[in-house]
Scaffold this active site. Structure first.
Site, short mmCIF file in Angstrom:
data_model
loop_
_atom_site.label_atom_id
_atom_site.label_comp_id
_atom_site.label_asym_id
_atom_site.label_seq_id
_atom_site.Cartn_x
_atom_site.Cartn_y
_atom_site.Cartn_z
N GLY A 32 -12.76 -4.40 1.51
CA GLY A 32 -14.15 -3.97 1.67
C GLY A 32 -14.57 -2.98 0.61
N GLY A 70 -9.17 -9.16 0.02
CA GLY A 70 -7.92 -9.49 0.71
C GLY A 70 -7.41 -10.89 0.50
N ARG A 124 0.82 -1.22 0.00
CA ARG A 124 0.00 0.00 0.00
C ARG A 124 0.85 1.27 0.00
NH1 ARG A 124 -5.12 -1.76 3.92
NH2 ARG A 124 -6.22 -2.88 2.26
#
Length: 419
Positions: free
Chosen positions: A401, A378, A35
């Site tokens: 999500g 994920g 990330r």
């Protein structure tokens, strides 16, 4: 489409930028930098285009909630728990600032452990071209408050640190938080970064206007968490491949025996309605026709081949079998767009990873022949990374999500502010 940093002039402007640096940490060290790396192109672009300062903010876990869980576990195990040490090792962003500096090749100024309020003079005191990372936004209750007025207290403060808001945190785009959405009310310009742009470009068309045939592979443990995405994708998909624990609820709904497999009995009627809707729409539902099972849910449990669709009473389904993999190959061969969310077996256990590995390889092959392939969620992202195939997909989403909710057809607060 969203507005992005390419659509505006940032020269001489102070930028406030929401990033998703919610990375796994152990004793103050970054364990996976995916990330962080994903945010770098936007940061570098803003620097190259002459931004005056770039103030970054992110959350890193949920300090209070995570500490409470860790404390309960320690007490249960009869161990002492040091909350300050725990939070410092897992939730402070100072080590992330240091790590980011190494990736950017230039210093990153950390805003200090005293939080995100009262930083205007500090930021304005930095020299031009400085990158600043503030402390974890979730140390402030205002960040996630259900009360909009309370959220606005933090949002309004963060907005004073810049003239332009850039949201490049797709992983939190589904959250209506102070630093992800509310902040846009207090700044005239709000745009997306390159990561946000890429995520929206790949995921939105799957729901609105995919290149057909579209095949969706939906796995994971529970039907209840995937109902909305199944219903949404059914509208455009020529086939829905349903795997993982949720497949056994569908098989039971069809009258098959599932042994000791994971089943949500309260979702049997939902499974029946999805099967009926698919039939009406002419969309094929692909369920396992054979399995790899075991007597217990254990990484060391011996794998037992189950050659038919019915599972004996003493076994539980842990993975799909070779006939099912052959069926997947046949269905995916026709696809021009593939979206994959959730594994088809317990891939974390090597004895039961073959099905998910086969799916990853088939999706990679589809990319190679020109299909658009998107991996979201994920566990499926973890799977393509485990099998070294992430770079063989058109796009691997950084949001679990968020990608799921976008595929459900929902409008996400963090994306809407960039419209």
């Amino acid at each position: 489409m969203i507005k992005t940093i390419k659509d505006i002039d940032v020269k001489g402007k102070r930028i406030v930028m929401r990033v998703d640096f919610n990375v796994p940490m152990k004793e103050g060290k970054v364990q996976d930098d995916t990330r962080i790396t994903a945010a770098i192109p936007s940061i570098q672009y803003l620097l190259e285009k002459g931004a005056k300062t770039i103030t970054l903010f992110s959350h890193l876990g949920d300090p209070k909630k995570d500490a409470k869980k860790a404390k309960e576990k320690a007490e249960k195990d009869g161990k002492t728990f040091d909350e300050v040490k725990y939070i410092t090792g897992k939730h402070r962003l100072a080590p992330v600032a240091e790590y980011l500096a190494g990736k950017l090749g230039k210093p990153v100024v950390f805003g200090g452990e005293d939080g995100c309020f009262g930083k205007k003079a500090f930021i304005e005191g930095q020299k031009d071209g400085t990158v600043i990372l503030l402390e974890n936004t979730r140390f402030h209750k205002e960040e996630t408050s259900d009360d909009a007025a309370e959220r606005d207290k933090l949002a309004k403060e963060l907005a004073t640190y810049g003239e332009i808001f850039v949201n490049d945190a797709f992983g939190t785009a589904h959250r209506d938080h102070a630093s992800t959405a509310s902040i846009s009310k207090f700044l005239k310009v709000s745009v997306g970064g390159f990561l946000m742009e890429k995520e929206v470009a790949y995921l939105e068309p799957i729901v609105t206007n995919p290149i057909k045939p579209l095949v969706a592979i939906i796995g994971g443990a529970k039907v209840s968490s995937k109902i909305a995405v199944l219903e949404s994708l059914l509208k455009n998909a020529s086939a829905l491949v349903i795997g993982g624990g949720m497949a056994y609820t569908f098989l039971k709904a069809q009258g098959h025996t599932v042994g000791k497999s994971l089943v949500e009995d309260d979702q049997i009627d939902t499974a029946k309605s999805i099967l009926a809707a698919a039939k009406k729409l002419g969309s094929e539902i692909v369920l396992p026709v054979d399995h790899v099972g075991s007597e217990k849910f254990d990484s060391a449990a011996p794998a037992v081949a189950i050659s038919g669709v019915d599972i004996p009473d003493n076994l539980m389904g842990m993975d799909v079998g070779p006939k099912t993999i052959a069926k997947y190959k046949e269905v995916l061969a026709k696809a021009k767009t593939i979206v994959w969310n959730g594994p088809v077996g317990v891939f974390e256990f090597d004895n039961f990873a073959a099905g998910t590995k086969a799916v990853a390889m088939l999706v990679a092959e589809a990319t190679g022949r020109g299909a658009t392939t998107v991996v979201g969620g994920g566990d499926s992202v973890a799977a393509v990374n485990k099998f070294g195939l992430a770079d063989k997909m058109s796009h691997v989403s950084t949001g679990g999500g968020a990608s799921l909710e976008l595929l459900e057809g929902k409008k996400l607060p963090g994306i809407e502010v960039c419209r």
